[in-house]
Design a protein around this motif. Structure first.
Motif, PDB file in Angstrom:
ATOM      1  N   ARG A 120       1.720   5.149  -0.644  1.00  0.00           N
ATOM      2  CA  ARG A 120       0.445   4.519  -0.269  1.00  0.00           C
ATOM      3  C   ARG A 120       0.665   3.431   0.777  1.00  0.00           C
ATOM      4  N   ARG A 121       1.752   2.688   0.638  1.00  0.00           N
ATOM      5  CA  ARG A 121       2.013   1.625   1.620  1.00  0.00           C
ATOM      6  C   ARG A 121       2.202   2.213   3.021  1.00  0.00           C
ATOM      7  N   ARG A 122       2.934   3.333   3.103  1.00  0.00           N
ATOM      8  CA  ARG A 122       3.120   3.966   4.416  1.00  0.00           C
ATOM      9  C   ARG A 122       1.797   4.518   4.951  1.00  0.00           C
ATOM     10  N   LYS A 123       1.018   5.122   4.089  1.00  0.00           N
ATOM     11  CA  LYS A 123      -0.260   5.706   4.526  1.00  0.00           C
ATOM     12  C   LYS A 123      -1.225   4.635   5.030  1.00  0.00           C
ATOM     13  N   ALA A 184      -9.844  -1.851 -11.009  1.00  0.00           N
ATOM     14  CA  ALA A 184      -9.792  -1.704  -9.546  1.00  0.00           C
ATOM     15  C   ALA A 184     -11.189  -1.672  -8.955  1.00  0.00           C
ATOM     16  N   ALA A 185     -12.077  -0.913  -9.564  1.00  0.00           N
ATOM     17  CA  ALA A 185     -13.452  -0.847  -9.053  1.00  0.00           C
ATOM     18  C   ALA A 185     -14.147  -2.204  -9.161  1.00  0.00           C
ATOM     19  N   GLU A 186     -13.875  -2.948 -10.254  1.00  0.00           N
ATOM     20  CA  GLU A 186     -14.517  -4.259 -10.412  1.00  0.00           C
ATOM     21  C   GLU A 186     -13.999  -5.241  -9.365  1.00  0.00           C
ATOM     22  N   GLU A 226      -4.453   0.067  -5.870  1.00  0.00           N
ATOM     23  CA  GLU A 226      -5.400   1.147  -5.617  1.00  0.00           C
ATOM     24  C   GLU A 226      -6.012   0.996  -4.216  1.00  0.00           C
ATOM     25  N   GLU A 227      -6.292   2.147  -3.601  1.00  0.00           N
ATOM     26  CA  GLU A 227      -6.825   2.129  -2.227  1.00  0.00           C
ATOM     27  C   GLU A 227      -8.161   1.405  -2.136  1.00  0.00           C
ATOM     28  N   ILE A 228      -9.004   1.540  -3.152  1.00  0.00           N
ATOM     29  CA  ILE A 228     -10.325   0.923  -3.088  1.00  0.00           C
ATOM     30  C   ILE A 228     -10.212  -0.596  -2.984  1.00  0.00           C
ATOM     31  N   VAL A 229      -9.208  -1.176  -3.683  1.00  0.00           N
ATOM     32  CA  VAL A 229      -9.020  -2.633  -3.629  1.00  0.00           C
ATOM     33  C   VAL A 229      -8.429  -3.034  -2.280  1.00  0.00           C
ATOM     34  N   VAL A 230      -7.456  -2.276  -1.788  1.00  0.00           N
ATOM     35  CA  VAL A 230      -6.814  -2.617  -0.513  1.00  0.00           C
ATOM     36  C   VAL A 230      -7.819  -2.524   0.631  1.00  0.00           C
ATOM     37  N   THR A 251       2.231  -6.423  -4.441  1.00  0.00           N
ATOM     38  CA  THR A 251       1.237  -5.348  -4.540  1.00  0.00           C
ATOM     39  C   THR A 251       0.685  -5.060  -3.146  1.00  0.00           C
ATOM     40  N   LEU A 252      -0.043  -3.973  -3.026  1.00  0.00           N
ATOM     41  CA  LEU A 252      -0.559  -3.576  -1.711  1.00  0.00           C
ATOM     42  C   LEU A 252      -1.620  -4.547  -1.195  1.00  0.00           C
ATOM     43  N   ILE A 253      -2.329  -5.228  -2.097  1.00  0.00           N
ATOM     44  CA  ILE A 253      -3.327  -6.189  -1.623  1.00  0.00           C
ATOM     45  C   ILE A 253      -2.650  -7.380  -0.956  1.00  0.00           C
TER      46      ILE A 253
END
Length: 525
Positions: A120-123, A184-186, A226-230, A251-253
């Motif tokens: 995910r980090r690379r994407k 993640a959605a919240e 998660e992508e939605i948070v990033v 983390t990714l964020i």
């Protein structure tokens, strides 16, 4: 032929055997947890379901995730990912195979999570969400701070305490779950919600947002990968400080935020400065400014005293300008006299030119030009009238001659046309009379021919014409039914008759002649 393998076992159809196996497997296993590597995953089918396999070193099993379950999965299947699948074992009779219907899916261990994290980090990095160029600086002293975290943990207390201790500011807390399937959605909804607040009003948009969570394992912090948070953090209009876990937790964020803090307490320290330090700094700067202004004033006064000593006496300064003023005053009187004389001469010249352009002089000149033009106009009118009279007389003479010639030509044409009409009338009268005589002769010949060939002449020789009720001529006796109404025409009139049956005796000879006469008469029609 006798059965070589006699048995009393009941016969089963293929469908019955498949159903029995399906019930046996489902009753025996029910829900199971299977660990394996995802293989042959090509994304969702057009129906929304997902089909793939789970394998290990020596075996594989088919797997299916229905459309409704796939949309709720926290971890989506990916090719080569090692997972733990929870579901129900069942069979697929169409292929005589067994499969697992997956209800839940989770990565198998930290290694799988780290592989998914790196992928995910690379994407997301390839999409530019982690570029340093898009990160924004934090405001030095925000008026309002938004905090996205759990409302019951120690994190929010540390942040509020640290902000109140350093520099009290307005804090807007958006409570969320920081762990679990819905966290993640919240968190993404909280970031979007804070950005959607108005810029003014009692509930205005904060100047900076802190997304914080305490320490934990990789699985505990996974919601912030998660992508939605990033994507929500990358699209935020308000600068974001990410403070997830401890200093060693990434983390990714953290990559997408404008600033990463090692701990939630450090995030609060980066959001606001220390008020006491600011006050001390301001006081020190004030003292330095006062000292600098005092030293500058002293230096300017010393410079002024030095300049005053270097200046000459006042009389010596104004002596030369005073002499220059006297000389200019003397020259000014002569210049004024000369200028007065030049103005008087110019005024006399202008007066002479003005007298020449007076209204009386211009009116007299205009009257003379008008009189000259009036004489020229009268002579031109007289000359033009005489020329037009001459042209009118010439045209009248030509018109009279042309009218006389035209009248003579028309009279000749009329006489010739009258002679032609008389000749044509004579020829027409002769042609009509000749045509009438010819038609009369032809009509007489046709009348004679009609009299000689008509059926009336045949009736005069003793024959008769038989007709049915519809006035159609009858040629054969077979055409007449017994009892039919007939009409018989003789040379001197017509009679009605009723047809009777034929006699046994042969018809008389005259009857045969009569029938032949009928055929001859019929041919005339």
């Amino acid at each position: 032929m006798p059965d070589p393998f006699p048995s009393n076992a009941p016969e089963l159809s293929v469908s019955e055997l498949s159903s029995a196996l399906k019930r046996t497997i489902e009753d025996r296993f029910g829900f199971v947890r299977v660990r394996g590597e995802i293989s042959n995953f090509r994304g969702q089918h057009s129906s929304g379901h997902a089909y793939f396999s789970l394998k290990d070193q020596s075996a594989r099993i088919d797997a299916v995730i229905w459309k409704g379950v796939y949309a709720k999965l926290k971890t989506k299947p990916q090719e080569g990912l090692e997972v733990v699948a929870t579901g129900k074992i069942t069979t697929y009779p169409g292929k005589s195979a067994y499969q697992i219907v997956i209800e839940a899916l989770e990565p198998a261990g930290v290694g799988a999570l780290m592989a998914l994290f790196e992928e995910r980090r690379r994407k997301l990095g390839a999409e530019g969400l982690f570029d340093e160029a898009r990160k924004r600086p934090l405001p030095f002293l925000p008026s309002s701070i938004g905090v996205v975290t759990s409302p019951t943990g120690a994190v929010i207390r540390d942040i509020l305490h640290r902000i109140a201790e350093r520099f009290p500011r307005r804090v807007l807390v958006w409570p969320v779950r920081v762990q679990g399937e819905t966290s993640a959605a919240e968190v993404a909804a909280a970031i979007d919600g804070l950005n959607a607040l108005p810029e003014t009003g009692p509930m205005r948009r904060p100047d900076v947002i802190i997304v914080a969570r305490g320490g934990g394992s990789l699985e505990d912090l996974w919601s912030f990968n998660e992508e939605i948070v990033v994507r929500a953090a990358a699209q935020s209009r308000t600068p974001i400080i990410a403070a997830i876990g401890h200093e060693t937790d990434w983390t990714l964020i953290d990559y997408a935020a404008d600033l990463r803090a090692p701990t939630p307490t450090a995030a609060a320290e980066k959001a606001v400065p220390v008020r006491a330090e600011l006050a001390t700094t301001l006081a020190d700067l004030g003292r330095r400014e006062s000292g600098a202004m005092f030293r500058l004033g002293e230096r300017r006064r010393a410079d002024l005293r030095a300049l005053l000593r270097a200046l000459p006496q006042g009389e010596a300064i104004i002596a030369l300008p005073r002499q220059r003023l006297d000389h200019v005053g003397a020259r000014l009187g002569a210049a004024l006299s000369k200028a007065h004389d030049r103005q008087r001469i110019g005024l006399a010249r202008l007066s002479h030119r003005l007298s020449q352009q007076s209204p009386h002089a211009r009116l007299a000149r205009s009257a003379e030009r008008l009189a000259g033009l009036g004489g020229r106009l009268g002579r031109a009118l007289d000359s033009g009238r005489e020329a037009r009279l001459r042209r009118l007389a010439h045209v009248g003479a030509r018109l009279a001659a042309a009218r006389s010639t035209s009248r003579r030509v028309e009279t000749e044409k009329l006489s010739a046309a009258r002679h032609r009409i008389d000749a044509l009338a004579r020829r027409l009268s002769y042609g009509v009379n000749a045509g009438v005589a010819t038609r009369r002769t032809t009509l007489g010949a046709l009348a004679q021919l009609l009299g000689s060939l008509g059926y009336k002449q045949v009736l005069a020789r003793g024959y008769a014409l038989v007709r049915d009720a519809d006035q159609r001529p009858l040629r054969l006796a077979a055409e007449i039914r017994d009892g039919a109404a007939l009409e018989i025409e003789f040379v001197d009139g017509r009679r009605s008759a009723i047809a009777g049956p034929a006699k046994d005796a042969a018809p008389a000879k005259p009857a045969v002649k009569k029938g032949r006469a009928k055929r001859d008469q019929g041919s005339l029609f």
